[in-house]
Write a protein that holds these residues in place. Structure first.
Motif, PDB file in Angstrom:
ATOM      1  N   LEU A   1      -6.580  21.155  -2.727  1.00 27.55           N
ATOM      2  CA  LEU A   1      -6.311  20.151  -1.676  1.00 27.55           C
ATOM      3  C   LEU A   1      -7.716  19.365  -2.005  1.00 27.55           C
ATOM      4  CD1 LEU A   1      -5.440  19.308   0.967  1.00 27.55           C
ATOM      5  CD2 LEU A   1      -7.186  20.916   1.690  1.00 27.55           C
ATOM      6  N   ALA A   2      -8.951  19.802  -2.244  1.00 25.48           N
ATOM      7  CA  ALA A   2     -10.031  19.088  -2.308  1.00 25.48           C
ATOM      8  C   ALA A   2      -9.966  17.911  -3.568  1.00 25.48           C
ATOM      9  CB  ALA A   2     -11.214  19.769  -2.565  1.00 25.48           C
ATOM     10  N   THR A   3      -9.473  18.347  -4.703  1.00 23.37           N
ATOM     11  CA  THR A   3      -9.528  17.653  -5.725  1.00 23.37           C
ATOM     12  C   THR A   3      -8.339  16.551  -5.577  1.00 23.37           C
ATOM     13  OG1 THR A   3      -9.943  19.267  -7.141  1.00 23.37           O
ATOM     14  CG2 THR A   3      -8.870  17.661  -8.356  1.00 23.37           C
ATOM     15  N   SER A   4      -7.184  16.741  -4.967  1.00 21.61           N
ATOM     16  CA  SER A   4      -6.074  15.973  -4.772  1.00 21.61           C
ATOM     17  C   SER A   4      -6.517  14.810  -3.883  1.00 21.61           C
ATOM     18  CB  SER A   4      -4.792  16.719  -4.467  1.00 21.61           C
ATOM     19  OG  SER A   4      -4.347  17.442  -5.581  1.00 21.61           O
ATOM     20  N   VAL A   5      -7.122  15.339  -2.774  1.00 20.69           N
ATOM     21  CA  VAL A   5      -7.417  14.428  -1.791  1.00 20.69           C
ATOM     22  C   VAL A   5      -8.561  13.518  -2.089  1.00 20.69           C
ATOM     23  CG1 VAL A   5      -8.649  14.391   0.587  1.00 20.69           C
ATOM     24  CG2 VAL A   5      -6.661  15.724   0.012  1.00 20.69           C
ATOM     25  N   GLY A   6      -9.543  14.114  -2.910  1.00 17.38           N
ATOM     26  CA  GLY A   6     -10.677  13.491  -3.481  1.00 17.38           C
ATOM     27  C   GLY A   6     -10.390  12.370  -4.240  1.00 17.38           C
ATOM     28  N   LEU A   7      -9.391  12.469  -5.213  1.00 12.66           N
ATOM     29  CA  LEU A   7      -8.962  11.667  -6.248  1.00 12.66           C
ATOM     30  C   LEU A   7      -8.146  10.380  -5.388  1.00 12.66           C
ATOM     31  CD1 LEU A   7      -7.875  13.473  -9.260  1.00 12.66           C
ATOM     32  CD2 LEU A   7      -9.874  12.215  -9.000  1.00 12.66           C
ATOM     33  N   GLY A   8      -7.489  10.993  -4.488  1.00 13.73           N
ATOM     34  CA  GLY A   8      -6.558   9.989  -3.607  1.00 13.73           C
ATOM     35  C   GLY A   8      -7.309   8.921  -2.949  1.00 13.73           C
ATOM     36  N   ALA A   9      -8.755   9.408  -2.286  1.00 13.90           N
ATOM     37  CA  ALA A   9      -9.656   8.507  -1.599  1.00 13.90           C
ATOM     38  C   ALA A   9     -10.194   7.504  -2.617  1.00 13.90           C
ATOM     39  CB  ALA A   9     -10.729   9.397  -0.898  1.00 13.90           C
ATOM     40  N   VAL A  10     -10.327   8.127  -3.713  1.00 12.07           N
ATOM     41  CA  VAL A  10     -10.794   6.848  -5.003  1.00 12.07           C
ATOM     42  C   VAL A  10      -9.876   5.984  -5.012  1.00 12.07           C
ATOM     43  CG1 VAL A  10     -11.271   6.676  -7.373  1.00 12.07           C
ATOM     44  CG2 VAL A  10     -12.329   8.583  -5.913  1.00 12.07           C
ATOM     45  N   CYS A  11      -8.384   6.361  -5.197  1.00 11.42           N
ATOM     46  CA  CYS A  11      -7.358   5.237  -5.310  1.00 11.42           C
ATOM     47  C   CYS A  11      -7.274   4.368  -4.021  1.00 11.42           C
ATOM     48  CB  CYS A  11      -6.093   6.212  -5.724  1.00 11.42           C
ATOM     49  SG  CYS A  11      -5.892   6.880  -7.076  1.00 11.42           S
TER      50      CYS A  11
ATOM     51  N   VAL B   1       2.618  12.057  -7.222  1.00 11.13           N
ATOM     52  CA  VAL B   1       2.681  13.402  -7.874  1.00 11.13           C
ATOM     53  C   VAL B   1       1.421  13.396  -8.858  1.00 11.13           C
ATOM     54  CG1 VAL B   1       4.193  14.321  -9.849  1.00 11.13           C
ATOM     55  CG2 VAL B   1       5.264  12.769  -7.743  1.00 11.13           C
ATOM     56  N   THR B   2       1.008  12.519  -9.306  1.00 13.61           N
ATOM     57  CA  THR B   2      -0.226  12.512 -10.245  1.00 13.61           C
ATOM     58  C   THR B   2      -1.258  13.017  -9.598  1.00 13.61           C
ATOM     59  OG1 THR B   2       0.359  10.524 -11.545  1.00 13.61           O
ATOM     60  CG2 THR B   2      -1.597  11.280 -11.763  1.00 13.61           C
ATOM     61  N   LEU B   3      -1.685  12.738  -8.404  1.00 13.85           N
ATOM     62  CA  LEU B   3      -2.769  13.113  -7.918  1.00 13.85           C
ATOM     63  C   LEU B   3      -2.721  14.879  -7.314  1.00 13.85           C
ATOM     64  CD1 LEU B   3      -3.340  10.391  -5.142  1.00 13.85           C
ATOM     65  CD2 LEU B   3      -4.592  10.945  -7.009  1.00 13.85           C
TER      66      LEU B   3
ATOM     67  N   ARG C   1      -2.591   2.491  -2.146  1.00 12.67           N
ATOM     68  CA  ARG C   1      -2.801   3.054  -0.539  1.00 12.67           C
ATOM     69  C   ARG C   1      -1.555   3.960  -0.457  1.00 12.67           C
ATOM     70  NH1 ARG C   1      -5.484  -1.996   2.721  1.00 12.67           N
ATOM     71  NH2 ARG C   1      -3.743  -2.858   1.928  1.00 12.67           N
ATOM     72  N   MET C   2      -0.545   3.685  -0.708  1.00 13.85           N
ATOM     73  CA  MET C   2       0.595   4.267  -0.332  1.00 13.85           C
ATOM     74  C   MET C   2       0.840   5.707  -1.174  1.00 13.85           C
ATOM     75  SD  MET C   2       3.237   4.910   1.607  1.00 13.85           S
ATOM     76  CE  MET C   2       3.233   3.107   2.507  1.00 13.85           C
ATOM     77  N   GLY C   3       0.394   5.561  -2.523  1.00 17.96           N
ATOM     78  CA  GLY C   3       0.319   6.757  -3.237  1.00 17.96           C
ATOM     79  C   GLY C   3      -0.205   8.158  -2.397  1.00 17.96           C
ATOM     80  N   PRO C   4      -1.621   7.780  -2.051  1.00 23.44           N
ATOM     81  CA  PRO C   4      -2.345   9.086  -1.397  1.00 23.44           C
ATOM     82  C   PRO C   4      -1.800   9.316  -0.080  1.00 23.44           C
ATOM     83  CG  PRO C   4      -3.768   7.177  -2.442  1.00 23.44           C
ATOM     84  CD  PRO C   4      -2.427   6.727  -2.531  1.00 23.44           C
ATOM     85  N   ALA C   5      -1.251   8.087   0.742  1.00 25.98           N
ATOM     86  CA  ALA C   5      -0.920   8.314   1.937  1.00 25.98           C
ATOM     87  C   ALA C   5       0.624   9.145   1.838  1.00 25.98           C
ATOM     88  CB  ALA C   5      -0.197   7.080   2.668  1.00 25.98           C
ATOM     89  N   LEU C   6       1.429   9.238   0.873  1.00 21.42           N
ATOM     90  CA  LEU C   6       2.539  10.036   0.674  1.00 21.42           C
ATOM     91  C   LEU C   6       1.896  11.414   0.199  1.00 21.42           C
ATOM     92  CD1 LEU C   6       4.802   7.783  -1.776  1.00 21.42           C
ATOM     93  CD2 LEU C   6       5.273   8.664   0.766  1.00 21.42           C
ATOM     94  N   LEU C   7       0.685  11.432  -0.330  1.00 21.72           N
ATOM     95  CA  LEU C   7       0.259  13.098  -0.742  1.00 21.72           C
ATOM     96  C   LEU C   7      -0.317  13.375   0.284  1.00 21.72           C
ATOM     97  CD1 LEU C   7      -0.625  14.843  -3.036  1.00 21.72           C
ATOM     98  CD2 LEU C   7      -3.086  13.617  -2.890  1.00 21.72           C
TER      99      LEU C   7
END
Length: 289
Positions: free
Chosen positions: A243-253, A17-19, A180-186
């Motif tokens: 999309l780019a921001t959320s996915v980019g931050l998700g990749a960092v996580c 949700v945060t991402l 890893r699961m947080g970005p996967a859910l996103l």
């Protein structure tokens, strides 16, 4: 199921949700609106020039997103910007002067406040100004955004607290799961929305608005000032930024989760080696007896 596993599951959910929220927060930045409006708000069918539409988009963004104590004063500021732009656009010799009717010019001289003048101008045509329905919708957006921002901020804090707590406890495996699961859910959510958007972007756009607004309060004529400032391409661009921001931050996580997973392997190996050393030491003591 242990407490650390429960924390990791909660952490993964609030992290997803945060991402998503971080992506939305970036979309709300003034520079993003100005950049996208400058790209897509051409002004071809508008009585305003491209530069005027970009400037008005920035003013309207502030009214829509930024918190304000006095809604009427904030609306007056928007109206003043619209009326000033209208006077400049309709002036003799202006590039778009031919788009303005005598009725529109007379409306600009309506007595009262800037809001009164904008309302009179909008009654001539919503091509010239934000009508009451548009202002009301923007106020609804502001109430929604400012109303949930504190709650969304608390979700972000919760994700940070859970992550720090797992790190302090040296629960690397649980932390790795969370990161890893947080970005996967996103990504799973975005994949569904992405396919929907590619197949029927208008349907996705309508469904999104229907979640938060009453039907009929967020649709406007294609050549209205509001749509001229924010055409469909603008919202598609916003979706790309989100999309780019959320996915980019998700990749960092996710990378952080891989590091945590490596730490968990090292920790497990150290514990195994320590257990084996303790076992050998215990056998040695028995042998001496």
């Amino acid at each position: 199921m242990g407490s650390n596993s429960i924390l990791a599951g909660i952490g993964a959910t609030v992290l997803a949700v945060t991402l998503l929220v971080c992506g939305f927060a970036v979309c709300c930045l003034p520079g993003v609106t100005t950049s996208l409006a400058g790209t897509v708000s051409t002004g071809e069918t508008s009585p305003y020039t491209h530069d005027q539409l970009v400037e008005l988009a920035g003013v309207t963004r502030a009214f829509t997103v930024d918190p304000h104590r006095d809604a009427e004063a904030a609306a007056e500021d928007v109206a003043a910007a619209v009326v000033d732009a209208a006077r400049a656009a309709s002036a003799e010799g202006a590039p778009k002067a031919g788009e303005w009717t005598d009725a529109a010019r007379r409306a600009l001289d309506a007595p009262g406040t800037s809001l009164d003048a904008m309302d009179a101008l909008a009654k001539v045509s919503d091509r010239y100004a934000l009508d009451g329905a548009a202002v009301s919708h923007l106020e609804d957006c502001n109430r929604l955004i400012t109303g949930v921002s504190s709650w969304l901020g608390m979700i972000g804090v919760a994700a940070l607290v859970v992550g720090v707590l797992l790190g302090v406890r040296r629960q690397w495996a649980a932390l790795a799961f969370m990161l890893r699961m947080g970005p996967a859910l996103l990504l799973a959510l975005l994949a569904v929305l992405g396919v929907w958007g590619m197949v029927d972007f208008n349907g996705l756009f309508a469904a999104f608005h229907s979640l938060f607004f009453v039907d009929g309060t967020w649709t406007f004529s294609y050549d209205s000032l509001l749509i001229s400032m924010y055409p469909l391409d603008f919202w598609m661009g916003m979706g790309g930024v989100w999309l780019a921001t959320s996915v980019g931050l998700g990749a960092v996580c996710f990378i952080g989760g891989c590091v945590a997973a490596w730490r968990a392997q090292v920790q497990a190996r150290e514990l195994r080696d320590a257990a084996e050393a303790a076992a050998r030491k215990g056998k040695g003591k028995k042998g001496k007896r």
